[in-house]
Design a protein around this motif. Structure first.
Motif, mmCIF file in Angstrom:
data_model
loop_
_atom_site.group_PDB
_atom_site.id
_atom_site.type_symbol
_atom_site.label_atom_id
_atom_site.label_comp_id
_atom_site.label_asym_id
_atom_site.label_seq_id
_atom_site.Cartn_x
_atom_site.Cartn_y
_atom_site.Cartn_z
ATOM 1 N N VAL A 22 -2.115 -0.681 3.205
ATOM 2 C CA VAL A 22 -1.218 0.106 2.434
ATOM 3 C C VAL A 22 -2.075 0.590 1.206
ATOM 4 O O VAL A 22 -1.950 1.710 0.848
ATOM 5 N N VAL A 23 -2.517 -0.495 0.483
ATOM 6 C CA VAL A 23 -3.537 0.177 -0.569
ATOM 7 C C VAL A 23 -4.646 1.134 -0.248
ATOM 8 O O VAL A 23 -4.878 2.107 -1.038
ATOM 9 N N GLY A 63 -5.296 4.745 -1.670
ATOM 10 C CA GLY A 63 -6.445 5.387 -1.977
ATOM 11 C C GLY A 63 -7.490 6.310 -1.354
ATOM 12 O O GLY A 63 -8.178 7.147 -1.926
ATOM 13 N N ALA A 64 -7.206 6.570 -0.122
ATOM 14 C CA ALA A 64 -7.780 7.207 0.703
ATOM 15 C C ALA A 64 -7.990 8.832 0.343
ATOM 16 O O ALA A 64 -9.073 9.446 0.244
ATOM 17 N N ASP A 101 -11.600 1.873 2.499
ATOM 18 C CA ASP A 101 -10.852 1.485 1.296
ATOM 19 C C ASP A 101 -10.052 0.270 1.581
ATOM 20 O O ASP A 101 -10.173 -0.752 0.753
ATOM 21 N N ALA A 102 -9.438 0.193 2.694
ATOM 22 C CA ALA A 102 -8.870 -1.101 3.073
ATOM 23 C C ALA A 102 -9.751 -2.077 3.094
ATOM 24 O O ALA A 102 -9.529 -3.267 2.601
ATOM 25 N N ALA A 103 -10.960 -2.049 3.729
ATOM 26 C CA ALA A 103 -11.848 -3.185 3.786
ATOM 27 C C ALA A 103 -12.172 -3.674 2.481
ATOM 28 O O ALA A 103 -12.437 -4.825 2.127
ATOM 29 N N VAL A 104 -12.493 -2.604 1.505
ATOM 30 C CA VAL A 104 -12.926 -3.230 0.223
ATOM 31 C C VAL A 104 -11.850 -3.826 -0.624
ATOM 32 O O VAL A 104 -12.009 -4.759 -1.122
ATOM 33 N N LEU A 137 -2.194 -10.328 3.588
ATOM 34 C CA LEU A 137 -3.236 -9.632 2.868
ATOM 35 C C LEU A 137 -3.826 -8.555 3.386
ATOM 36 O O LEU A 137 -3.912 -7.676 2.850
ATOM 37 N N ALA A 138 -4.051 -8.420 4.598
ATOM 38 C CA ALA A 138 -4.595 -7.547 5.460
ATOM 39 C C ALA A 138 -3.663 -6.267 5.596
ATOM 40 O O ALA A 138 -3.953 -5.290 5.274
#
Length: 81
Positions: free
Chosen positions: A52-53, A57-58, A24-27, A46-47
């Motif tokens: 965190v996002v 979402g996970a 999810d973080a990579a997306v 940004l990374a």
């Protein structure tokens, strides 16, 4: 003449929370990287934001995978182990 029925996928456990978090973080990172590049936003923040996002979402994507695997196991003609 009908086409043959494709073989069913074997049952498997859902992937771990960490895998969902990282994917999810990579997306998020890839989706936002282009926009960040356009406005010259630094990649390190940004990374961090993406991680965190992705962490937020996970749980949702993991539950979606669990539901999809359960639905796949409930299909007629599948074997349960």
């Amino acid at each position: 003449m009908s086409e043959p029925v494709p073989a069913r996928l074997p049952p498997r456990p859902p992937r771990s929370f960490a895998i969902h978090w990282l994917v999810d973080a990579a997306v998020v990172f890839v989706g936002a990287a282009f926009l960040a590049w356009l406005v010259a936003f630094p990649l390190v923040p940004l990374a961090i934001i993406s991680l965190v996002v992705g962490l937020i979402g996970a749980p949702y994507t993991r539950r979606a995978e669990i539901r999809a695997l359960a639905a796949r196991a409930d299909e007629p003609g599948t074997e349960s182990s």
